[in-house]
Design an enzyme around this catalytic site. Structure first.
Site, PDB file in Angstrom:
ATOM      1  CE  LYS A 182      -3.840  -2.294   0.012  1.00  0.00           C
ATOM      2  NZ  LYS A 182      -3.352  -3.670  -0.053  1.00  0.00           N
TER       3      LYS A 182
HETATM    4  C1  LIG Z   1      -9.653  -3.300  -1.760  1.00  0.00           C
HETATM    5  C2  LIG Z   1      -9.046  -4.055  -0.611  1.00  0.00           C
HETATM    6  N1  LIG Z   1      -9.812  -4.368   0.438  1.00  0.00           N
HETATM    7  C3  LIG Z   1      -9.310  -5.011   1.498  1.00  0.00           C
HETATM    8  C4  LIG Z   1      -7.985  -5.381   1.550  1.00  0.00           C
HETATM    9  C5  LIG Z   1      -7.486  -6.132   2.722  1.00  0.00           C
HETATM   10  O1  LIG Z   1      -6.444  -5.474   3.406  1.00  0.00           O
HETATM   11  P1  LIG Z   1      -5.383  -6.326   4.238  1.00  0.00           P
HETATM   12  O2  LIG Z   1      -4.509  -7.055   3.266  1.00  0.00           O
HETATM   13  O3  LIG Z   1      -4.627  -5.292   5.022  1.00  0.00           O
HETATM   14  O4  LIG Z   1      -6.144  -7.230   5.109  1.00  0.00           O
HETATM   15  C6  LIG Z   1      -7.144  -5.069   0.469  1.00  0.00           C
HETATM   16  C7  LIG Z   1      -5.738  -5.465   0.475  1.00  0.00           C
HETATM   17  O5  LIG Z   1      -5.117  -5.574  -0.562  1.00  0.00           O
HETATM   18  C8  LIG Z   1      -7.685  -4.392  -0.641  1.00  0.00           C
HETATM   19  O6  LIG Z   1      -6.935  -4.076  -1.698  1.00  0.00           O
END
Ligand SMILES: Cc1ncc(COP(=O)(O)O)c(C=O)c1O
Length: 373
Positions: A182
């Site tokens: 990110k």
């Molecule tokens: C659109 C979206 N939602 C949720 C997530 C979930 O985040 P995390 O990987 O921190 O759990 C991501 C992670 O890539 C994402 O791109």
């Protein structure tokens, strides 16, 4: 090989980790509190923030705190990282997929409106690749129908919207991810921002075993809670990264503008658009591989041989076997399906050089040369 993404971590982050390791406080403690405060300030000061061990946990906690469960429906875009739909399933509710716009890749508002039923409880738009979703009509729709808007801003830390406010500062629940790919990272991690004190208190309980403490130090558990807290090591990294975020996002914007200016124009290539406040988490194109007489793996291999790495973000979620069980199938959401088949994510990260960018544009020009445009 130029990867499609690379985190930017330096000596300051290393020192921050070392300080936490020496402090003796490794789990959730003072660094998390400081990180939550700094994030709330960054988002404009009108919201409270709670940190999580992932964006997925933040979304799950938001749904639970919003009282979403079995029998409820949640509107989600058909094309996103699968966590967006999985969290809905996890709390026992039903994800209802809606097509996305082909260029912005964000939830279609008219599609969302058509998908509403008496069971709809939540609109869950995603700010895809750092581009703000069409929030005004979504909030209007939510107001008219008594729905909650929970924003999946996993990819949108630093994105601005409309009047210039940052995504996350509007007051309704907004969830971020700080996974290493990110725009800023806490290694794994996430956060939820919201201005409703009762919602925040419920989110706190859900985040940590349901535990509630009263002023006398008494403890009660009145509802289920998970184990979703962020350790101080992650928060210490996050504090440093947050201080660097605007510079990171500025460089991302420069690189995206460079792509938009220098990528070849070709009938088989669909580029993204710039938009006010875009934080350019990713630069995703669609390539009509069939028109070029090739396949995505073959095209990726040829780009790789020219030193260019690529990613795929994302397959359409409704075509995963888990979600086909809900009755979805090919042809339901043409844009999401086209993106799923044709998408490629190009290299974009703050330490990428102008020469790196040229290399990608030249590689595309080379591969497209001599094909019908
Ligand atoms: C659109 C979206 N939602 C949720 C997530 C979930 O985040 P995390 O990987 O921190 O759990 C991501 C992670 O890539 C994402 O791109």
């Amino acid at each position: 090989m130029l990867p499609f993404t690379r985190p930017t971590l330096g000596d300051e982050e290393k020192r921050a980790v070392s300080d936490v390791l020496s402090s003796g406080w490794l789990a959730t403690g003072p660094k998390v509190a400081a990180f939550e405060g700094a994030l709330a300030d960054y988002l404009g000061g009108g919201v409270d923030v709670r940190a999580f061990n992932s964006g997925t946990s933040a979304l799950e906690a938001a749904l639970i705190a919003g009282g979403v469960g079995p029998g409820d429906e949640v509107i989600v875009p058909a094309m996103s990282f699968v966590a967006t739909a999985n969290v809905v399933k996890r709390v026992g509710a039903t994800p209802v997929f809606v097509d996305v716009d082909l260029v912005s890749r964000n939830l279609s508002v008219s599609g969302a409106e058509r998908a509403l039923t008496s069971r709809t409880r939540v609109l869950l738009p995603v700010h895809f690749a750092g581009r703000a979703a069409d929030l005004l009509p979504l909030h209007q729709l939510a107001k008219e129908r008594g729905l909650l808007v929970i924003e999946d801003a996993a990819q949108a830390i630093g994105t601005r919207f409309g009047d210039g406010h940052r995504i996350g500062g509007s007051g309704n629940p907004v969830c971020f991810s700080f996974h290493p790919n990110k725009n800023m990272t806490t290694i794994e991690g996430g956060a939820l921002a919201c201005s409703d004190g009762d919602f925040i208190r419920r989110v706190e309980r859900v985040r940590f075993h349901g535990i509630e403490r009263d002023a006398q130090g008494g403890v009660d558990v009145s509802e289920w809670g998970g184990k979703m807290n962020l350790p101080d090591v992650g928060a210490a990294i996050g504090l440093v990264q947050l201080g660097r975020l605007e510079a990171f996002n500025w460089r991302r914007k420069e690189l995206a503008e460079g792509y938009l200016a220098h990528m070849p124009r070709h009938g088989a290539l669909l580029l993204p658009e710039d938009a006010p406040g875009h934080s350019w988490h990713m630069f995703c194109v669609c390539v009509d591989f069939e028109m070029l007489g090739t396949t995505r793996p073959a095209f990726q291999e040829r780009l790789g041989s020219l030193g260019v790495g690529t990613g795929i973000h994302y397959p359409a979620m409704h075509l995963f076997s888990l979600y086909r069980k809900l009755g979805y199938g090919p042809g339901d959401f043409p844009h999401a399906e086209r993106i799923g088949e044709q998408t490629l994510t190009l290299p974009l990260f703050p330490t990428m050089t102008d020469q790196d960018l040229d290399r990608v544009c030249v590689a595309f020009a080379t591969l497209l040369q001599g094909t019908e445009s």
